[in-house]
Design a protein around this motif. Structure first.
Motif, mmCIF file in Angstrom:
data_model
loop_
_atom_site.group_PDB
_atom_site.id
_atom_site.type_symbol
_atom_site.label_atom_id
_atom_site.label_comp_id
_atom_site.label_asym_id
_atom_site.label_seq_id
_atom_site.Cartn_x
_atom_site.Cartn_y
_atom_site.Cartn_z
ATOM 1 N N ARG A 17 1.092 -1.288 -0.083
ATOM 2 C CA ARG A 17 0.009 0.035 -0.092
ATOM 3 C C ARG A 17 0.858 1.297 0.041
ATOM 4 O O ARG A 17 0.626 2.427 -0.818
ATOM 5 N N SER A 18 1.800 1.293 0.808
ATOM 6 C CA SER A 18 2.942 2.328 1.027
ATOM 7 C C SER A 18 3.552 2.531 -0.538
ATOM 8 O O SER A 18 3.589 3.688 -0.849
ATOM 9 N N ASN A 19 3.894 1.598 -1.124
ATOM 10 C CA ASN A 19 4.638 1.524 -2.350
ATOM 11 C C ASN A 19 3.764 1.957 -3.518
ATOM 12 O O ASN A 19 4.027 2.979 -4.355
ATOM 13 N N PHE A 20 2.306 1.659 -3.598
ATOM 14 C CA PHE A 20 1.215 2.240 -4.308
ATOM 15 C C PHE A 20 1.114 3.738 -3.912
ATOM 16 O O PHE A 20 0.988 4.464 -5.090
ATOM 17 N N GLU A 21 1.033 4.091 -3.025
ATOM 18 C CA GLU A 21 0.804 5.430 -2.765
ATOM 19 C C GLU A 21 2.107 6.155 -3.062
ATOM 20 O O GLU A 21 2.030 7.486 -3.493
ATOM 21 N N ARG A 22 3.287 5.787 -2.860
ATOM 22 C CA ARG A 22 4.598 6.582 -3.467
ATOM 23 C C ARG A 22 4.509 6.731 -4.970
ATOM 24 O O ARG A 22 4.838 7.622 -5.410
ATOM 25 N N PHE A 23 4.037 5.665 -5.487
ATOM 26 C CA PHE A 23 3.846 5.626 -6.956
ATOM 27 C C PHE A 23 2.903 6.719 -7.354
ATOM 28 O O PHE A 23 3.120 7.364 -8.552
ATOM 29 N N ILE A 24 1.750 6.719 -6.760
ATOM 30 C CA ILE A 24 0.787 7.753 -7.026
ATOM 31 C C ILE A 24 1.374 9.212 -6.808
ATOM 32 O O ILE A 24 1.235 10.120 -8.069
ATOM 33 N N GLU A 25 2.169 9.309 -5.959
ATOM 34 C CA GLU A 25 2.743 10.728 -5.631
ATOM 35 C C GLU A 25 3.643 11.127 -6.717
ATOM 36 O O GLU A 25 3.782 12.165 -7.133
ATOM 37 N N GLY A 26 4.383 10.102 -7.131
ATOM 38 C CA GLY A 26 5.343 10.268 -8.137
ATOM 39 C C GLY A 26 4.702 10.676 -9.587
ATOM 40 O O GLY A 26 5.190 11.499 -10.305
ATOM 41 N N CYS A 27 3.572 9.972 -9.689
ATOM 42 C CA CYS A 27 2.748 10.176 -11.037
ATOM 43 C C CYS A 27 2.314 11.478 -10.659
ATOM 44 O O CYS A 27 2.310 12.219 -11.803
ATOM 45 N N ARG A 28 1.738 12.122 -9.677
ATOM 46 C CA ARG A 28 1.297 13.692 -9.715
ATOM 47 C C ARG A 28 2.349 14.389 -9.949
ATOM 48 O O ARG A 28 2.233 15.577 -10.432
ATOM 49 N N ALA A 30 4.858 13.923 -11.737
ATOM 50 C CA ALA A 30 5.117 13.874 -13.031
ATOM 51 C C ALA A 30 3.985 14.510 -14.204
ATOM 52 O O ALA A 30 4.168 14.599 -15.390
ATOM 53 N N GLY A 31 3.175 15.250 -13.563
ATOM 54 C CA GLY A 31 2.020 15.621 -14.268
ATOM 55 C C GLY A 31 0.712 15.090 -14.315
ATOM 56 O O GLY A 31 -0.276 15.582 -15.158
ATOM 57 N N VAL A 37 -5.140 10.238 -12.007
ATOM 58 C CA VAL A 37 -5.027 9.239 -10.751
ATOM 59 C C VAL A 37 -6.343 8.554 -10.474
ATOM 60 O O VAL A 37 -6.056 7.490 -10.109
ATOM 61 N N ALA A 38 -7.423 9.194 -10.390
ATOM 62 C CA ALA A 38 -8.668 8.579 -10.198
ATOM 63 C C ALA A 38 -8.954 7.392 -11.189
ATOM 64 O O ALA A 38 -9.238 6.188 -10.712
ATOM 65 N N GLU A 39 -8.699 7.477 -12.331
ATOM 66 C CA GLU A 39 -8.767 6.401 -13.472
ATOM 67 C C GLU A 39 -7.958 5.417 -13.249
ATOM 68 O O GLU A 39 -8.319 4.095 -13.293
ATOM 69 N N TYR A 40 -6.583 5.684 -12.814
ATOM 70 C CA TYR A 40 -5.814 4.393 -12.303
ATOM 71 C C TYR A 40 -6.152 3.856 -11.197
ATOM 72 O O TYR A 40 -6.200 2.513 -11.297
ATOM 73 N N ARG A 41 -6.409 4.533 -10.007
ATOM 74 C CA ARG A 41 -6.930 3.837 -8.821
ATOM 75 C C ARG A 41 -8.244 3.092 -9.279
ATOM 76 O O ARG A 41 -8.683 1.805 -8.652
ATOM 77 N N GLU A 42 -9.110 3.391 -9.918
ATOM 78 C CA GLU A 42 -10.236 2.580 -10.438
ATOM 79 C C GLU A 42 -10.128 1.353 -11.218
ATOM 80 O O GLU A 42 -10.532 0.314 -11.114
ATOM 81 N N SER A 43 -9.074 1.642 -12.220
ATOM 82 C CA SER A 43 -8.397 0.251 -12.787
ATOM 83 C C SER A 43 -7.670 -0.745 -11.813
ATOM 84 O O SER A 43 -7.968 -2.011 -11.697
ATOM 85 N N VAL A 44 -7.286 -0.409 -10.957
ATOM 86 C CA VAL A 44 -6.689 -1.177 -9.599
ATOM 87 C C VAL A 44 -7.749 -1.720 -9.061
ATOM 88 O O VAL A 44 -7.640 -2.777 -8.661
ATOM 89 N N ARG A 45 -8.698 -1.034 -8.516
ATOM 90 C CA ARG A 45 -9.709 -1.460 -7.932
ATOM 91 C C ARG A 45 -10.374 -2.754 -8.496
ATOM 92 O O ARG A 45 -10.733 -3.605 -7.953
ATOM 93 N N VAL A 46 -10.523 -2.314 -9.943
ATOM 94 C CA VAL A 46 -11.267 -3.387 -10.926
ATOM 95 C C VAL A 46 -10.459 -4.699 -10.755
ATOM 96 O O VAL A 46 -10.900 -5.988 -10.593
ATOM 97 N N LEU A 47 -8.999 -4.508 -11.063
ATOM 98 C CA LEU A 47 -8.338 -5.435 -11.157
ATOM 99 C C LEU A 47 -8.253 -6.462 -9.934
ATOM 100 O O LEU A 47 -8.177 -7.674 -9.824
ATOM 101 N N MET A 48 -8.478 -5.775 -8.678
ATOM 102 C CA MET A 48 -8.428 -6.658 -7.315
ATOM 103 C C MET A 48 -9.578 -6.985 -6.724
ATOM 104 O O MET A 48 -9.921 -7.769 -5.881
ATOM 105 N N GLY A 49 -10.779 -6.586 -7.671
ATOM 106 C CA GLY A 49 -12.018 -7.089 -7.393
ATOM 107 C C GLY A 49 -12.403 -8.703 -7.591
ATOM 108 O O GLY A 49 -11.554 -9.380 -8.085
#
Length: 81
Positions: A17-28, A30-31, A37-49
């Motif tokens: 979870r910490s690695n994921f949040e660090r990745f998201i912060e890096g994405c932010r 990077a622009g 970010v919301a679209e990516y999080r939704e994709s991860v939610r679908v993947l893990m569902g």
């Protein structure tokens, strides 16, 4: 599962979870927009569902033979990221 195994599993989950949040912060940084970010999080939610077909639909055909393989790859990625 022993208490030690449960503790190790909880730590691995927290680390991922910490690695994921660090990745998201890096994405932010990077622009990425909040929409990106919301679209990516939704994709991860679908993947893990629970919907295997929806999880596999996130990837080009043939990338993974099963949704469980895709989920395991994601777990390994976030565990190592």
């Amino acid at each position: 599962m022993s208490a030690l195994e449960k503790l190790a599993a909880a730590k691995a989950k927290a680390d991922a979870r910490s690695n994921f949040e660090r990745f998201i912060e890096g994405c932010r940084a990077a622009g990425w927009s909040e929409h990106d970010v919301a679209e990516y999080r939704e994709s991860v939610r679908v993947l893990m569902g629970d919907d295997d077909a929806a999880a596999l639909a996130l990837f080009p055909p043939g990338t993974y033979q099963s949704a469980d393989q895709a989920r395991q790859a994601a777990r390994e990625f976030w565990g190592a990221a």
